[in-house]
Design a protein around this motif. Structure first.
Motif, PDB file in Angstrom:
ATOM      1  N   ALA A   1       0.888  -1.013   0.055  1.00  0.00           N
ATOM      2  CA  ALA A   1       0.164  -0.119   0.055  1.00  0.00           C
ATOM      3  C   ALA A   1       0.753   1.311   0.212  1.00  0.00           C
ATOM      4  O   ALA A   1       1.709   1.635   1.219  1.00  0.00           O
ATOM      5  N   TYR A   2       1.081   1.799  -1.059  1.00  0.00           N
ATOM      6  CA  TYR A   2       2.005   3.004  -1.441  1.00  0.00           C
ATOM      7  C   TYR A   2       1.443   4.310  -1.178  1.00  0.00           C
ATOM      8  O   TYR A   2       0.385   4.618  -1.684  1.00  0.00           O
ATOM      9  N   MET A   3       2.271   5.147  -0.741  1.00  0.00           N
ATOM     10  CA  MET A   3       1.972   6.554  -0.522  1.00  0.00           C
ATOM     11  C   MET A   3       2.096   7.567  -1.844  1.00  0.00           C
ATOM     12  O   MET A   3       1.694   8.642  -2.000  1.00  0.00           O
ATOM     13  N   SER A   4       2.653   6.934  -3.069  1.00  0.00           N
ATOM     14  CA  SER A   4       2.768   7.443  -4.314  1.00  0.00           C
ATOM     15  C   SER A   4       3.165   6.434  -5.333  1.00  0.00           C
ATOM     16  O   SER A   4       3.523   5.369  -5.169  1.00  0.00           O
ATOM     17  N   TYR A   5       2.968   6.872  -6.416  1.00  0.00           N
ATOM     18  CA  TYR A   5       2.983   5.869  -7.862  1.00  0.00           C
ATOM     19  C   TYR A   5       4.675   5.902  -7.889  1.00  0.00           C
ATOM     20  O   TYR A   5       5.077   4.532  -8.210  1.00  0.00           O
ATOM     21  N   GLU A   6       5.431   6.645  -7.505  1.00  0.00           N
ATOM     22  CA  GLU A   6       6.802   6.601  -7.886  1.00  0.00           C
ATOM     23  C   GLU A   6       7.280   5.506  -6.659  1.00  0.00           C
ATOM     24  O   GLU A   6       8.207   4.754  -7.135  1.00  0.00           O
ATOM     25  N   GLU A   7       6.984   5.523  -5.704  1.00  0.00           N
ATOM     26  CA  GLU A   7       7.458   4.678  -4.494  1.00  0.00           C
ATOM     27  C   GLU A   7       6.784   3.160  -5.032  1.00  0.00           C
ATOM     28  O   GLU A   7       7.714   2.344  -4.921  1.00  0.00           O
ATOM     29  N   MET A   8       5.655   3.241  -5.349  1.00  0.00           N
ATOM     30  CA  MET A   8       5.116   1.858  -5.876  1.00  0.00           C
ATOM     31  C   MET A   8       5.979   1.162  -7.124  1.00  0.00           C
ATOM     32  O   MET A   8       6.509   0.102  -7.330  1.00  0.00           O
ATOM     33  N   LEU A   9       6.200   2.060  -8.044  1.00  0.00           N
ATOM     34  CA  LEU A   9       6.909   1.624  -9.398  1.00  0.00           C
ATOM     35  C   LEU A   9       8.558   1.175  -8.689  1.00  0.00           C
ATOM     36  O   LEU A   9       9.105   0.081  -9.358  1.00  0.00           O
ATOM     37  N   ARG A  10       9.115   1.791  -7.826  1.00  0.00           N
ATOM     38  CA  ARG A  10      10.499   1.542  -7.398  1.00  0.00           C
ATOM     39  C   ARG A  10      10.395   0.258  -6.734  1.00  0.00           C
ATOM     40  O   ARG A  10      11.411  -0.655  -7.082  1.00  0.00           O
ATOM     41  N   VAL A  11       9.600   0.127  -5.733  1.00  0.00           N
ATOM     42  CA  VAL A  11       9.662  -1.179  -5.042  1.00  0.00           C
ATOM     43  C   VAL A  11       9.037  -2.442  -5.777  1.00  0.00           C
ATOM     44  O   VAL A  11       9.828  -3.352  -5.652  1.00  0.00           O
ATOM     45  N   GLU A  12       7.957  -2.258  -6.674  1.00  0.00           N
ATOM     46  CA  GLU A  12       7.473  -3.230  -7.269  1.00  0.00           C
ATOM     47  C   GLU A  12       8.460  -4.016  -8.248  1.00  0.00           C
ATOM     48  O   GLU A  12       8.541  -5.025  -8.562  1.00  0.00           O
ATOM     49  N   LYS A  13       9.484  -2.919  -8.952  1.00  0.00           N
ATOM     50  CA  LYS A  13      10.296  -3.519  -9.838  1.00  0.00           C
ATOM     51  C   LYS A  13      11.242  -4.367  -9.149  1.00  0.00           C
ATOM     52  O   LYS A  13      11.969  -5.204 -10.038  1.00  0.00           O
ATOM     53  N   THR A  14      11.671  -4.420  -7.832  1.00  0.00           N
ATOM     54  CA  THR A  14      12.509  -5.357  -7.223  1.00  0.00           C
ATOM     55  C   THR A  14      11.751  -6.548  -6.881  1.00  0.00           C
ATOM     56  O   THR A  14      12.697  -7.455  -6.288  1.00  0.00           O
TER      57      THR A  14
END
Length: 381
Positions: free
Chosen positions: A61-74
């Protein structure tokens, strides 16, 4: 072997957002998608609470789409697609970031806030090699697809006249300050310069374009803001010229008392005409010259593979808005699976894409320009 669900995330669509819930229902109806992550709101508390409501794990549950993309990519089980259901001004930056991260995009309409953004996004889509779908859901109703086939088969003869309208009543009066849906749709900073035109006028335009398969060449338009103080249009009248020779009229309005969701299209050719209305989506009227009109109902033996594909219940069991939306998601799933296998899919010709989005923005820009010039005929460029 069972086809795995497509793991997706949603940007926007948290508590109080109507369209987010519609997308989630549509994505689950045929069990082809699984919601695993999200940046559901710009408000951190709402984002967390919305994710909990939807059983999304707390660490996704991310606070921004930027954080989401960064973490999900890993993650080994990271997202494969992103659904964008934000106000219009966020479509471009979110889609751009997803595509550049190599993630397929399913975006609500209109594609962007401006034509310039749409043209830039078009280049990003092509460069990325990702799939981009635009959710013009009305074109996925079975009888709408059947109507397109009737036109393609020459059942109407050469198309001459296209009449399409989409009236609603919900913005007839100034909206209350706490009306979330109205607040962003009437705010040019978030909706773009097109109000009713961008919100529902684009649906009417896309429906006419989808069924006739004729490109729009020019418009003569008159936009009005009837409600005092409203900064965007709430009523649209437009004359249409198509490159195949057809002439048309488009009316969309959000200040039409008594009208709930009156999307309706009538198309007339040299030999016959057809009529379909969204509020009665399980019937299509077909009228040949000098013959009684025929009522065609939504049933599996209609003789159309593409129409029957979108039917889940026997004839006489009504299907509508959610099922039409789900048809798009089922088609998108098939396309994404085919692409993973290095194959193309015939459904790519039936699902609205980035080209649809760019064309919609060209339509918006032409209508705005024509209206500003007192209705002068304006080409789509």
């Amino acid at each position: 072997m069972t086809t795995p669900r497509i793991r997706y995330a949603m940007v926007g669509g948290g508590r109080g957002a109507f369209i987010g819930a519609v997308h989630r229902i549509a994505a689950r109806m045929d069990d082809r998608f699984e919601l695993v992550a999200g940046a559901l709101s710009a408000n951190p508390e709402n984002a967390k609470a919305s994710a909990a409501d939807l059983h999304i794990a707390a660490d996704r549950a991310y606070m921004s789409y930027e954080e989401m993309l960064r973490v999900e990519k890993t993650r080994a089980d990271g997202i494969q697609a992103v659904v964008i259901v934000t106000p219009n001004h966020m479509h471009f930056p979110v889609a751009k970031a997803c595509l550049e991260a190599g993630i397929d995009v399913i975006c609500d309409k209109p594609v962007t806030r401006t034509l310039e953004e749409a043209l830039e996004l078009e280049q990003i889509v092509k460069k990325s090699g990702c799939f981009f779908a635009l959710t013009h859901n009305y074109s996925a109703y079975p009888l709408v697809r059947y109507a397109r086939e009737l036109v393609e088969q020459g059942k109407l003869g050469k198309v001459r006249v296209v009449q399409v309208e989409y009236p609603q009543e919900w913005l007839t009066e100034a909206a209350a300050d706490d009306n979330k849906q109205a607040s962003w749709r009437t705010d040019p900073a978030r909706s773009g310069l097109a109000g009713c035109l961008g919100d529902i006028g684009t649906h009417a335009f896309q429906l006419a374009r989808f069924i006739t398969q004729q490109k729009l060449s020019a418009v003569s338009a008159d936009l009005t803001s009837f409600v005092d103080g409203r900064l965007v249009d709430d009523n649209v009248h437009a004359l249409l010229r198509f490159d195949g020779g057809a002439k048309g009229m488009l009316w969309s309005s959000q200040v039409a008392p008594g009208c709930e969701n009156g999307l309706r299209i009538r198309i007339y050719g040299e030999k016959a005409g057809i009529e379909w209305a969204q509020e009665n989506p399980n019937e299509l009227w077909f009228g040949e010259l000098n013959k009684p009109r025929q009522r065609i109902t939504r049933r599996g033996d209609i003789g159309s593979e593409i129409a029957a594909r979108g039917m889940r219940t026997p004839g006489g069991h009504p299907e509508g808005y959610l099922e039409g939306f789900a048809n798009l998601y089922k088609d998108i799933a098939d396309i994404l699976i085919a692409r993973q296998q290095g194959e193309s899919h015939f459904l790519q010709n039936w699902v609205p894409n980035i080209d649809t989005g760019v064309e919609g923005m060209r339509f918006i820009q032409a209508v705005l320009t024509s209206s500003q010039r007192d209705g002068v005929w304006t080409p789509l460029v």
